[in-house]
Design a protein around this motif. Structure first.
Motif, PDB file in Angstrom:
ATOM      1  N   SER A 158      45.385 -45.304  74.810  1.00 50.56           N
ATOM      2  CA  SER A 158      45.513 -44.097  74.266  1.00 50.56           C
ATOM      3  C   SER A 158      44.366 -43.248  73.985  1.00 50.56           C
ATOM      4  O   SER A 158      43.353 -43.928  73.528  1.00 50.56           O
ATOM      5  CB  SER A 158      46.676 -43.871  72.977  1.00 50.56           C
ATOM      6  N   THR A 184      48.044 -42.992  77.759  1.00 54.20           N
ATOM      7  CA  THR A 184      48.535 -41.881  77.149  1.00 54.20           C
ATOM      8  C   THR A 184      47.588 -41.144  76.621  1.00 54.20           C
ATOM      9  O   THR A 184      46.680 -41.606  76.295  1.00 54.20           O
ATOM     10  CB  THR A 184      49.451 -42.126  76.060  1.00 54.20           C
ATOM     11  N   ASP A 212      51.550 -41.204  80.608  1.00 50.51           N
ATOM     12  CA  ASP A 212      52.212 -40.443  79.880  1.00 50.51           C
ATOM     13  C   ASP A 212      51.613 -39.416  78.841  1.00 50.51           C
ATOM     14  O   ASP A 212      50.596 -39.830  78.508  1.00 50.51           O
ATOM     15  CB  ASP A 212      53.596 -41.209  79.172  1.00 50.51           C
ATOM     16  N   ASP A 213      52.355 -38.719  78.345  1.00 54.52           N
ATOM     17  CA  ASP A 213      51.501 -37.660  77.271  1.00 54.52           C
ATOM     18  C   ASP A 213      51.648 -38.396  75.810  1.00 54.52           C
ATOM     19  O   ASP A 213      50.366 -38.440  75.622  1.00 54.52           O
ATOM     20  CB  ASP A 213      52.200 -36.023  77.333  1.00 54.52           C
ATOM     21  N   VAL A 257      52.543 -33.804  82.306  1.00 56.70           N
ATOM     22  CA  VAL A 257      51.784 -35.130  82.549  1.00 56.70           C
ATOM     23  C   VAL A 257      51.105 -35.124  83.835  1.00 56.70           C
ATOM     24  O   VAL A 257      49.818 -35.567  83.866  1.00 56.70           O
ATOM     25  CB  VAL A 257      52.655 -36.149  82.489  1.00 56.70           C
ATOM     26  N   LEU A 283      52.552 -41.291  73.138  1.00 60.90           N
ATOM     27  CA  LEU A 283      53.213 -42.799  72.842  1.00 60.90           C
ATOM     28  C   LEU A 283      53.716 -42.596  71.460  1.00 60.90           C
ATOM     29  O   LEU A 283      53.046 -42.403  70.491  1.00 60.90           O
ATOM     30  CB  LEU A 283      52.170 -43.799  72.854  1.00 60.90           C
ATOM     31  N   LEU A 293      57.724 -46.002  78.160  1.00 61.76           N
ATOM     32  CA  LEU A 293      56.681 -46.786  78.779  1.00 61.76           C
ATOM     33  C   LEU A 293      57.182 -47.999  79.298  1.00 61.76           C
ATOM     34  O   LEU A 293      56.709 -48.528  80.435  1.00 61.76           O
ATOM     35  CB  LEU A 293      55.290 -46.724  78.254  1.00 61.76           C
ATOM     36  N   TYR A 340      48.605 -40.849  70.746  1.00 63.65           N
ATOM     37  CA  TYR A 340      49.746 -41.731  70.234  1.00 63.65           C
ATOM     38  C   TYR A 340      50.166 -41.400  68.912  1.00 63.65           C
ATOM     39  O   TYR A 340      49.205 -40.840  68.173  1.00 63.65           O
ATOM     40  CB  TYR A 340      49.086 -43.107  70.106  1.00 63.65           C
ATOM     41  N   THR A 363      52.668 -41.139  87.360  1.00 66.98           N
ATOM     42  CA  THR A 363      53.014 -40.620  85.982  1.00 66.98           C
ATOM     43  C   THR A 363      54.412 -40.679  85.569  1.00 66.98           C
ATOM     44  O   THR A 363      55.543 -41.046  86.448  1.00 66.98           O
ATOM     45  CB  THR A 363      52.691 -38.973  86.000  1.00 66.98           C
TER      46      THR A 363
END
Length: 228
Positions: free
Chosen positions: A64, A209, A181-182, A127, A184, A190, A212, A111
């Motif tokens: 992240s 990501t 992903d955008d 994303v 966490l 995920l 986070y 994604t």
């Protein structure tokens, strides 16, 4: 006197329209609210990546770029909830740094897919937009298999139950895969995406990501800061 040159006339008309929009709908910094700028220099600097790697489950690693707090959280929310797609350009360098730290040579990038309802509501996929602005060319390896409920307010176990079966592989997948992903939070989304990609044939899957959530998505024992 107005110009008779069509190009000049169009330029002047666009400038007048932009001025009117700025007057009636003044733009504000997404990070701090300062007027007349999408993102001020101070808030832009706050988006410098501070990479963190953690293990969600045995064999499920995620890298992240930012802590989802303060300026970063406000900018990401503005991108996702307010339609301010131009902010993806400011967030992209952080995601690109995370991809560079995580990506095995020759990995396929994909994604986590947005739900159909989210795409209809926003008109874009945040994303995917972030990934492209970060210089990646994601392939749509996953699709939404069933609609999951809103994850907000759910604990770790409830989130995993909520997303179980939410994704389906579009086709057999081989080799190494990076799934983006955008944000966490607990990692439930995920973990589900990684499981589906592995079942489809990927022999190594690493998650990345943009951000986070502090105190979520793994303990401090399971995480490490990556020097940038």
């Amino acid at each position: 006197m107005a110009s008779s040159d069509p190009v000049s006339w169009a330029r002047d008309a666009r400038a007048a329209l932009a001025g009117a929009v700025a007057f009636w709908f003044p733009v504000a910094c997404a990070g701090c609210g300062a007027l007349d700028v999408d993102l001020c220099d101070g808030c832009r600097a706050a988006l410098a990546p501070r990479l963190r790697r953690r293990v969600l489950l045995p064999g499920v690693e995620v890298v992240s770029a930012l802590e989802f707090d303060g300026v970063a959280a406000r900018v990401i929310r503005a991108l996702k909830a307010e339609g301010r797609t131009g902010l993806a350009t400011a967030l992209a360098p952080a995601l690109a740094a995370a991809l560079a730290a995580a990506s095995p040579e020759g990995a396929t990038i994909t994604t986590v897919p947005s739900s159909r309802a989210a795409v209809r509501r926003r008109g874009y996929r945040p994303v995917d937009l972030l990934a492209r602005r970060a210089g990646a060319r994601p392939r749509p390896l996953l699709r939404v298999g069933r609609a999951a409920a809103d994850q907000r307010g759910l604990d770790r176990a409830a989130r995993r139950a909520n997303v179980a079966g939410a994704f389906v592989a579009r086709s057999p997948t081989a080799g190494r895969v990076i799934v983006i992903d955008d944000v966490l939070t607990t990692g439930a989304t995920l973990v589900e995406a990684v499981g589906v990609l592995r079942a489809a044939g990927a022999h190594e899957v690493i998650a990345v990501t943009l951000a986070y959530t502090p105190g979520r998505g793994g303990s401090s024992r399971e995480s490490e800061v990556i020097a940038t």
